[in-house]
Scaffold this motif. Structure first.
Motif, PDB file in Angstrom:
ATOM      1  N   ARG A  68       0.845  -1.209   0.000  1.00  0.00           N
ATOM      2  CA  ARG A  68       0.000   0.000   0.000  1.00  0.00           C
ATOM      3  C   ARG A  68       0.874   1.250   0.000  1.00  0.00           C
ATOM      4  O   ARG A  68       0.618   2.205  -0.741  1.00  0.00           O
ATOM      5  N   ALA A  69       1.939   1.249   0.800  1.00  0.00           N
ATOM      6  CA  ALA A  69       2.842   2.408   0.869  1.00  0.00           C
ATOM      7  C   ALA A  69       3.541   2.620  -0.471  1.00  0.00           C
ATOM      8  O   ALA A  69       3.616   3.753  -0.968  1.00  0.00           O
ATOM      9  N   ALA A  70       4.044   1.540  -1.047  1.00  0.00           N
ATOM     10  CA  ALA A  70       4.724   1.651  -2.345  1.00  0.00           C
ATOM     11  C   ALA A  70       3.753   2.158  -3.406  1.00  0.00           C
ATOM     12  O   ALA A  70       4.097   3.027  -4.222  1.00  0.00           O
ATOM     13  N   TYR A  71       2.535   1.661  -3.385  1.00  0.00           N
ATOM     14  CA  TYR A  71       1.513   2.071  -4.356  1.00  0.00           C
ATOM     15  C   TYR A  71       1.199   3.567  -4.198  1.00  0.00           C
ATOM     16  O   TYR A  71       1.106   4.296  -5.195  1.00  0.00           O
ATOM     17  N   SER A  84      17.478  -0.253  -8.168  1.00  0.00           N
ATOM     18  CA  SER A  84      18.715   0.490  -8.414  1.00  0.00           C
ATOM     19  C   SER A  84      19.166   1.369  -7.248  1.00  0.00           C
ATOM     20  O   SER A  84      20.356   1.642  -7.104  1.00  0.00           O
ATOM     21  N   ASN A  85      18.250   1.829  -6.408  1.00  0.00           N
ATOM     22  CA  ASN A  85      18.624   2.730  -5.320  1.00  0.00           C
ATOM     23  C   ASN A  85      18.714   1.942  -4.023  1.00  0.00           C
ATOM     24  O   ASN A  85      17.713   1.641  -3.394  1.00  0.00           O
ATOM     25  N   VAL A 149       9.928   3.423   2.411  1.00  0.00           N
ATOM     26  CA  VAL A 149       9.412   2.214   1.746  1.00  0.00           C
ATOM     27  C   VAL A 149      10.578   1.286   1.408  1.00  0.00           C
ATOM     28  O   VAL A 149      10.492   0.067   1.605  1.00  0.00           O
ATOM     29  N   ARG A 150      11.669   1.847   0.911  1.00  0.00           N
ATOM     30  CA  ARG A 150      12.833   1.019   0.591  1.00  0.00           C
ATOM     31  C   ARG A 150      13.374   0.333   1.848  1.00  0.00           C
ATOM     32  O   ARG A 150      13.757  -0.836   1.811  1.00  0.00           O
ATOM     33  N   GLN A 151      13.381   1.041   2.961  1.00  0.00           N
ATOM     34  CA  GLN A 151      13.836   0.428   4.214  1.00  0.00           C
ATOM     35  C   GLN A 151      12.876  -0.685   4.648  1.00  0.00           C
ATOM     36  O   GLN A 151      13.316  -1.760   5.077  1.00  0.00           O
TER      37      GLN A 151
END
Length: 171
Positions: A68-71, A84-85, A149-151
């Motif tokens: 949901r957060a990524a969306y 990539s990041n 979100v990446r974390q």
């Protein structure tokens, strides 16, 4: 095509009413379930199947805090660059390294108590991460939320790894 929140007539925010999501999902599924289109033509059946598929995907996305957060980030123009990041704050990276070392030690020693302790710490960290993320998203700080979100993705993967190790030791 409408976004997942619109499909279920929910506000476009991180904190959503899960009971309302469940109700809305069941309503959409009832309207487009393939059984209701047994007598329909091929085109109608295809459209119903597409709607059912979209409803399932939307439900799975909105039900899961990470998805949901990524969306929400993507809807608001943030490219998460998940592949990539890999830049992370130093304190986060240090915590990851400490957990990895502890995980390897616990795995080598087949120490289920230690593994469960790491899993418990991870659950607490994940809960705190989701809370921070929710505040950022609902405040409209999508760029910073993207970093969070990446974390969270790292925490999710680490949790899956712990689960696999615990399962292998239980077997």
């Amino acid at each position: 095509m409408q976004n997942h929140f619109d499909l279920f007539q929910l506000p476009q925010r991180f904190y959503i009413d899960m009971a309302a999501l469940d109700r809305a999902y069941r309503e959409v599924q009832n309207r487009v379930h393939p059984d209701k289109f047994v007598q329909a033509g091929d085109a109608e059946k295809r459209v119903a199947m597409q709607w059912a598929t979209q409803a399932n995907e939307a439900y799975q996305t909105l039900k899961n805090p990470f998805k949901r957060a990524a969306y929400l980030c993507e809807l608001n123009g943030v490219d998460l660059q998940i592949e990539s990041n890999t830049a992370m704050p130093p304190a986060f990276l240090m915590q990851q390294m400490e957990w990895r070392e502890a995980l390897e030690d616990a795995r080598a020693e087949k120490d289920i108590d230690a593994l469960e302790g790491i899993e418990s710490e991870l659950r607490s960290a994940r809960k705190a991460q989701i809370a921070r993320l929710g505040l950022l998203l609902d405040a409209g700080d999508f760029a910073q939320a993207g970093q969070e979100v990446r974390q969270l993705m790292f925490l999710e993967k680490f949790g899956e790894e712990i689960g696999r190790i615990l399962e292998s030791l239980d077997a």
